[in-house]
Design a protein around this motif. Structure first.
Motif: not given
Length: 403
Positions: A87-116
């Motif tokens: 994506e061309a937008f700026c991605t930020e990590a909103l928080g981390s808990c127990n190996g999961l990251l909450a990612l933000h790419n604009g108010e419409q695009d939020i995803v929970l992600w396990n990187p491993l």
């Protein structure tokens, strides 16, 4: 010499000491091992052992690029290939808990992600509704954590509105539940997210400690009002004020951070170039506040945030002004610079097997649709520019013939 078989009850104990990537490969050994590694009890055992032994930890810096840093070697591996990488937008990590990251790419695009595990889950879009008489959207902050009572992961979205006068403000607080895959509104936040006179917002992401999210707040929007710390309990979804040490002096910038699972208070005395870092040893007990370190510097810092302890516990890693990472010795107070330059905030990430309601296909479909729209817009603009150019050439040729 014949080898003796490993007792079955020792296999989970042995496997729980391994990293996630090794365990994902070992799922192919047998159906029994696959079932064991996917078992919720084993996932909790592995996570608990990693946290107790301080193994399989990394730092993930939140702005623009998600770069993990190994605390043991402090070697920076390649950037993480996260769900919004294309994506061309700026991605930020909103928080981390127990190996999961909450990612933000604009108010419409939020995803929970396990990187491993390379698994992700797209959150449903939820519209922000302006309350009556509040027409200025001032802040949108998030917080991510785990509710141990319901074994649910929750993302808190706090929207703050400013009114027409200096003392009026409103809020909209909604909580997303991974278990139900839905948003719901809860009672409004009765405090004002603290903003300094220079416009810097203290604690854009809620600081997670003891299953609660923490922010620096004030009672009124005016920047000269006294600030304090408020916690949001992820389980009960109630707000409460955190009692601070009595011996704090006046005239400092306050911030909060989580360090080794404990809540930390940072008192930055900018005028005298002194930074005090306090740690709450026993959560909720005012008397347990302990000054972890206090050090003087030749120049004032905008902010100083603790990131992690060293392996032997005698040093603390500090993020200074979002562009420098240093080790601070807790005994000698000496500061040792590292070769790494920080990219603003950072989140501690522990390897885990925590599962998600995987919907990578939905994310990829959405990303591809957005790419197609951008390509259509690009072609449309190119076509318009070509027509304009041809029309301009035609006019020039026409003018030449008329002459």
């Amino acid at each position: 010499m014949a080898t003796l078989p490993v007792p079955g009850d020792l296999i989970p104990e042995i496997l729980s000491r391994l990293g996630v990537q090794d365990l994902l490969r070992f799922r192919c050994v047998s159906k029994q091992w696959c079932s064991l590694i996917d078992d919720p009890d084993f996932i909790k055992l592995h996570l608990s052992r990693s946290r107790k032994t301080d193994t399989h930890f990394s730092l993930v810096f939140k702005v623009c690029h998600l770069i993990p840093v190994d605390l043991n070697s402090f070697v920076i591996p390649p950037m993480l290939n996260h769900p919004f990488s294309d994506e061309a937008f700026c991605t930020e990590a909103l928080g981390s808990c127990n190996g999961l990251l909450a990612l933000h790419n604009g108010e419409q695009d939020i995803v929970l992600w396990n990187p491993l595990k390379r698994k992700s889950h797209m959150l449903p879009f939820n519209e922000i509704k302006f309350p009556p008489y509040f027409c200025f959207l001032q802040f949108i902050v998030y917080g991510f954590g785990h509710d141990p009572i319901s074994d649910d992961y929750k993302l808190v979205r706090m929207v703050q509105f400013d009114g027409r006068d200096d003392d009026s403000f409103g809020s909209e607080v909604k909580v997303y539940s991974l278990r139900t895959n839905s948003w719901r509104r809860i009672k409004d936040f009765p405090f004002y997210l603290y903003k300094r006179a220079d416009g810097y917002l203290q604690g854009e992401c809620g600081v997670l400690a003891n299953n609660a999210l923490h922010w620096v707040v004030s009672k009124k929007p005016k920047s000269d009002t006294r600030s304090f710390v408020v916690a949001f309990d992820i389980g009960t979804e109630e707000y409460r004020v955190v009692e601070l040490p009595d011996c704090l002096d006046q005239g400092f910038r306050m911030n909060v951070k989580s360090l080794d699972g404990s809540l930390c208070l940072i008192a930055n005395y900018c005028e005298i170039h002194v930074v005090d870092i306090w740690m709450m040893k026993e959560y909720g007990v005012k008397e347990s506040w302990t000054k972890l370190v206090s050090f003087n510097q030749s120049k004032p810092f905008d902010f100083v945030l603790p990131l992690a302890f060293s392996k032997n516990g005698d040093q603390v890693l500090l993020n200074i002004d979002g562009n420098e990472v240093v080790w601070c010795d807790l005994r000698s107070k000496r500061v040792e610079k590292t070769r790494f330059r920080c990219l603003s905030g950072a989140h501690m990430l522990v390897e885990s097997l925590v599962p998600l309601n995987d919907n990578d296909a939905v994310i990829n479909k959405k990303v591809m649709a957005r790419k197609r729209r951008r390509e259509m817009v690009r072609k449309s603009r190119k076509k318009k520019n070509t027509k304009r150019f041809r029309f301009r050439v035609w006019n020039i040729e026409k003018a030449g013939k008329s002459e």
